[in-house]
Design a protein around this motif. Structure first.
Motif, short mmCIF file in Angstrom:
data_model
loop_
_atom_site.label_atom_id
_atom_site.label_comp_id
_atom_site.label_asym_id
_atom_site.label_seq_id
_atom_site.Cartn_x
_atom_site.Cartn_y
_atom_site.Cartn_z
N GLU B 75 0.85 -1.18 0.00
CA GLU B 75 0.00 0.00 0.00
C GLU B 75 0.89 1.22 0.00
OE1 GLU B 75 -3.23 0.65 2.95
OE2 GLU B 75 -3.29 -1.54 2.88
N SER B 76 0.41 2.28 -0.64
CA SER B 76 1.15 3.52 -0.66
C SER B 76 0.18 4.62 -1.03
CB SER B 76 2.29 3.42 -1.67
OG SER B 76 3.41 4.14 -1.22
N PRO B 77 0.41 5.84 -0.55
CA PRO B 77 -0.56 6.90 -0.83
C PRO B 77 -0.52 7.39 -2.28
CG PRO B 77 1.23 7.70 0.53
CD PRO B 77 1.42 6.24 0.41
N CYS B 78 0.39 6.86 -3.11
CA CYS B 78 0.46 7.31 -4.49
C CYS B 78 -0.75 6.77 -5.25
CB CYS B 78 1.72 6.78 -5.16
SG CYS B 78 1.82 4.98 -5.17
N ARG B 79 -1.06 7.41 -6.37
CA ARG B 79 -2.16 6.89 -7.17
C ARG B 79 -1.65 6.23 -8.45
NH1 ARG B 79 -5.84 11.46 -8.34
NH2 ARG B 79 -6.77 9.94 -9.72
N ASN B 80 -0.38 6.37 -8.77
CA ASN B 80 0.07 5.77 -10.03
C ASN B 80 0.48 4.31 -9.89
OD1 ASN B 80 2.67 5.79 -8.97
ND2 ASN B 80 3.25 7.70 -9.98
N ARG B 81 0.64 3.83 -8.66
CA ARG B 81 0.83 2.40 -8.38
C ARG B 81 2.12 1.81 -8.94
NH1 ARG B 81 -2.47 2.12 -4.61
NH2 ARG B 81 -3.31 0.02 -4.82
N VAL B 82 3.06 2.62 -9.38
CA VAL B 82 4.29 2.05 -9.96
C VAL B 82 4.98 1.14 -8.95
CG1 VAL B 82 6.60 2.57 -10.81
CG2 VAL B 82 4.65 3.87 -11.63
N CYS B 83 5.02 1.59 -7.69
CA CYS B 83 5.73 0.81 -6.66
C CYS B 83 5.05 -0.54 -6.43
CB CYS B 83 5.82 1.60 -5.36
SG CYS B 83 4.24 2.16 -4.69
N ILE B 84 3.72 -0.54 -6.50
CA ILE B 84 3.00 -1.79 -6.26
C ILE B 84 3.06 -2.70 -7.49
CG2 ILE B 84 0.72 -2.74 -5.69
CD1 ILE B 84 0.33 -0.02 -4.12
N HIS B 85 3.07 -2.09 -8.67
CA HIS B 85 3.21 -2.89 -9.90
C HIS B 85 4.53 -3.63 -9.95
CE1 HIS B 85 0.21 -0.11 -12.19
NE2 HIS B 85 -0.41 -1.01 -11.44
N ARG B 86 5.50 -3.11 -9.27
CA ARG B 86 6.82 -3.74 -9.26
C ARG B 86 6.77 -5.14 -8.66
NH1 ARG B 86 12.21 -2.69 -9.19
NH2 ARG B 86 12.52 -4.44 -10.55
N SER B 95 15.95 -2.68 -6.54
CA SER B 95 15.42 -1.59 -5.72
C SER B 95 14.10 -1.13 -6.31
CB SER B 95 16.42 -0.43 -5.65
OG SER B 95 16.77 -0.03 -6.96
N SER B 96 13.35 -0.43 -5.51
CA SER B 96 12.08 0.10 -5.97
C SER B 96 11.77 1.34 -5.14
CB SER B 96 10.98 -0.96 -5.80
OG SER B 96 9.73 -0.43 -6.21
N ALA B 97 10.87 2.17 -5.66
CA ALA B 97 10.57 3.38 -4.92
C ALA B 97 9.13 3.81 -5.16
CB ALA B 97 11.52 4.51 -5.34
N CYS B 98 8.54 4.42 -4.15
CA CYS B 98 7.29 5.13 -4.33
C CYS B 98 7.67 6.60 -4.39
CB CYS B 98 6.32 4.86 -3.18
SG CYS B 98 4.81 5.83 -3.36
N PHE C 254 19.60 -0.43 -21.20
CA PHE C 254 18.29 0.21 -21.01
C PHE C 254 17.18 -0.74 -21.44
CE2 PHE C 254 18.14 4.93 -20.21
CZ PHE C 254 19.44 5.03 -19.75
N THR C 255 16.10 -0.70 -20.69
CA THR C 255 14.93 -1.51 -21.04
C THR C 255 13.69 -0.63 -21.06
OG1 THR C 255 15.81 -3.60 -20.20
CG2 THR C 255 13.43 -3.39 -20.29
N SER C 256 12.86 -0.82 -22.07
CA SER C 256 11.53 -0.22 -22.07
C SER C 256 10.53 -1.36 -21.91
CB SER C 256 11.25 0.53 -23.37
OG SER C 256 12.04 1.70 -23.42
N GLY C 257 9.63 -1.22 -20.95
CA GLY C 257 8.68 -2.30 -20.71
C GLY C 257 7.30 -1.76 -20.37
N ASP C 258 6.33 -2.67 -20.40
CA ASP C 258 4.93 -2.25 -20.19
C ASP C 258 4.45 -2.59 -18.79
OD1 ASP C 258 4.70 -4.97 -20.12
OD2 ASP C 258 3.10 -5.10 -21.60
N TYR C 259 5.38 -2.96 -17.86
CA TYR C 259 4.95 -3.61 -16.64
C TYR C 259 5.00 -2.73 -15.40
CZ TYR C 259 9.93 -4.43 -17.28
OH TYR C 259 11.27 -4.28 -17.57
N GLU C 260 5.38 -1.45 -15.54
CA GLU C 260 5.41 -0.62 -14.35
C GLU C 260 4.51 0.60 -14.47
OE1 GLU C 260 9.44 0.27 -13.38
OE2 GLU C 260 9.85 -1.86 -13.12
#
Lengths: 183, 120, 356
Positions: B75-86, B95-98, C254-260
């Motif tokens: 869960e994270s307060p962001c709305r784009n969900r990039v961190c959760i999609h990871r 590594s990953s970041a919100c 570099f990678t471009s992907g549809d998954y993030e």
């Protein structure tokens, strides 16, 4: 014990165990390029004793090595000790199997090289099983197993070869079980 | 080497080969995760202890779930969900970041096969 | 006691003493970690800089270099952002008013690169897609779109781009309805600039990880840098990587992907890599990975190859001068050039087909 293959006296067992501990300590002092992977040169002593004086002596020498080695390094009863003990037990188990094989099929004998490869793989498997099941129940660790087994096989063949070379140079035993030195 | 030795060594090579087929993936397992907020280290999590961690970021709370050997944003307060999609992270060097919440995680570990970065 | 045994134990005691000496010597000089790492947030992503310190180099020197790099990246972000006030925003504001825009000198080099790469990729990489990026909502860091834009809006923006002049370094426009977005190239450029700053500070062994895109130089001590490549659709959670690349000297991956960066609407995934020909997310591939020495080229080419799709990526790679590339199709099949396949250490179950 097969006839004509005298077992070692207590003092000799202690002596071989001391050499094994020594080798073990020297090895521990040399930094390894890959953490967790050691050549296992102390096993050369076990193999020599196994090939020349049989399984019982090898079990004694290895047991003493693990015990005294851990007391000296200060890891007695710590995870490192149990790991060493697990590895040593499985590797001695395979040496027992090899002894049985040689007794059952004397015309198709395993030499010290084959026994070394087998016991090295068993040693790593034993350590790994204990580490994985008890100390670090971590799914990622499983990925390391193939690498460890491959290294064990290669190093086992190397130590086996070394043991064979040393056995060729080791003077034959005299009837009373003492080695005769030619100095 | 005797004939029996050769047979045995062949079998052992087979066993090692099978273990590669069954378990091998490059990339070392991560053992701990460094958690940063705005680039400042706030916590180091041991990945052998499962649990949930609530990290106070710039916009709210990011929830990290730890299972043995892996970690993810749940869960994270962001709305784009990039961190959760990871999804789950389990490779040392990954590594990953919100970004909106300025919370980042970096996995560390030193097993054989650990990578220095994960390209994604 | 037997004389020989006595002698043996005397030797053993000496041996043990020597062994303990070795142990002590080994522990006296612990192998200190010579890789220093610093992480910060910038350019809308997590930036991780790792440096292998050579003898004589200290962590303080690294900290000093990073002290200069952080504000440089902040200024860079300001210059190229489409949402804060900076050089590129000024250009876009002029274009929005229907005027011709004069381009600041500090923007010229990357404008020239973008124009050349657009030509080389036959328009698959294009910075003039800014209007489309805005329509789809990918410029909003805090929240992407939640549904696709209207067909008419896409058609109108595509028509504006089609009518607009090609990119030029010194001035641009008028180009009504067109906005510029350097998101597909700025990360590579910035990574290259971080690398240049590190070299200027005397560091020859570094790895710059810009939110998953990596620029590497030199070695990590006695081994190369090891870069994992993420699997777009991991078959098992324990196996997140497609494989590993170990770097050789100066390299960028570099990678471009549809998954993030994506959202889902009515069961369909809409990701951020927009095909300039359709105005919609490019279909057919789940990822495109490129290795080359030039980070700007790598950034643009990974986007262009992704957009080119399963049938076009190989020709696009050739046209852009990329000989190491790998793509995964929507069907899960992995294709690569010979040069990429030769060095790629694929994970179990990942079969790479070479496309000559």
């Amino acid at each position: 014990m097969s006839p004509g293959r005298p077992s070692l006296s207590d003092a000799q067992i202690a002596g071989f165990a001391a050499i094994a501990v020594l080798v073990h300590l020297v090895e521990a002092g040399i930094p390894s390029p890959v953490p967790g992977i050691k050549p296992g040169l102390a096993n050369v002593i076990t193999l020599i004793v196994w090939a020349r004086w049989g399984l019982r002596s090898a079990v004694w020498v290895t047991g003493l090595r693990v015990l005294v080695g851990s007391l000296l390094v200060g890891s007695f009863m710590a995870p490192g000790f149990w790991l060493a003990a697990a590895g040593a037990s499985l590797s001695l188990g395979t040496l027992a199997l090899a002894t049985g094989w040689n007794r059952a099929l004397p015309r198709l004998p395993l030499t010290v090289v084959g026994a070394s490869a087998l016991s090295a793989v068993a040693h790593v498997s034993g350590q790994f099983l204990l580490a994985w099941r008890v100390f670090v129940p971590h799914p990622g660790l499983l990925h390391l197993l193939p690498l460890l087994l491959a290294m064990a096989l290669a190093l086992g063949l190397a130590t086996g070869w070394l043991a064979q070379r040393l056995l060729q140079r080791l003077p034959a035993t005299t009837a009373d079980g003492y080695t005769s030195t030619h100095e | 080497m005797s004939l029996a030795d050769r047979l045995l060594v062949m079998v052992l090579f087979g066993v090692v080969g099978l273990s590669f087929a069954a378990f091998w993936t490059p990339g070392g397992p991560a053992t701990e995760a460094e958690i940063r907020v705005g680039g400042e280290l706030v916590a180091t999590l041991d990945l052998s202890h499962p649990g949930e961690h609530h990290i106070e970021g710039h916009q709210g709370i990011s929830v990290l779930r730890v299972e043995p050997g892996r970690l993810r944003f749940v869960e994270s307060p962001c709305r784009n969900r990039v961190c959760i999609h990871r999804g789950w992270l389990n490779t040392a060097g990954d590594s990953s970041a919100c970004l909106p919440n300025r919370v980042s995680v970096s996995l560390r570990g030193s097993g054989a096969g650990a990578v220095d970065a994960v390209n994604h | 006691m037997d004389e020989r045994l006595k002698q043996f134990f005397k030797r053993a005691a000496w041996g043990v003493a020597l062994a303990l000496l070795f142990v002590w010597l080994a522990q006296r000089q612990p192998e200190h970690d010579q890789v220093v790492i610093e992480e910060f947030l910038g350019l809308g992503t997590l930036i991780n800089v790792s440096v292998y310190l050579e003898s004589g180099q200290t962590e303080d020197q690294f900290d000093a270099a990073m002290h200069d790099i952080r504000p440089m990246i902040a200024a860079y972000q300001q210059r190229w952002s489409v949402i804060t006030d900076g050089g590129l925003s000024a250009v876009n504001q002029a274009l929005a008013k229907g005027e011709a825009a004069r381009i600041d000198a500090e923007l010229h080099p990357l404008f020239a690169r973008a124009a050349a790469l657009s030509t080389a990729s036959r328009g698959l990489f294009d910075v003039r897609v800014g209007g489309l990026v805005d329509l789809w909502g990918w410029n909003r860091q805090e929240a992407f779109g939640t549904q696709p834009p209207d067909d008419e809006a896409i058609a109108a923006t595509l028509a504006a781009i089609a009518a607009a002049p090609a990119l030029d370094a010194a001035h641009y426009g008028p180009a009504p309805g067109v906005q510029l977005n350097f998101g597909g190239i700025a990360k590579g450029d910035a990574a290259g600039k971080i690398g240049a700053s590190l070299r200027a500070a005397g560091f020859e062994h570094y790895l710059v990880n810009m939110g998953g895109d990596v620029v590497a130089r030199g070695r990590k001590g006695d081994g190369p840098w090891r870069i994992g490549v993420r699997h777009p659709r991991p078959p098992r959670a324990e196996q997140p990587l497609m494989g590993i690349v170990t770097t050789r000297g100066d390299e960028t991956i570099f990678t471009s992907g549809d998954y993030e960066r994506y959202f889902e609407f009515e069961g369909q995934r809409y990701h951020h890599l927009i095909d300039p020909r359709s105005g919609r997310p490019a279909r057919g591939l789940t990822s495109a990975t490129v290795i080359t020495s030039d980070p700007v080229l790598a950034d643009a080419a990974s986007t262009a190859l992704f957009v080119a799709g399963p049938d076009g990526w190989r020709d696009t790679a050739r046209a852009m001068g990329i000989d190491q590339a790998m793509v995964m199709g929507a069907d899960g099949r992995v294709q690569a050039t010979q040069a990429f396949a030769d060095r790629f250490q694929a994970s179990t179950g990942v079969a790479v087909t070479v496309l000559p």
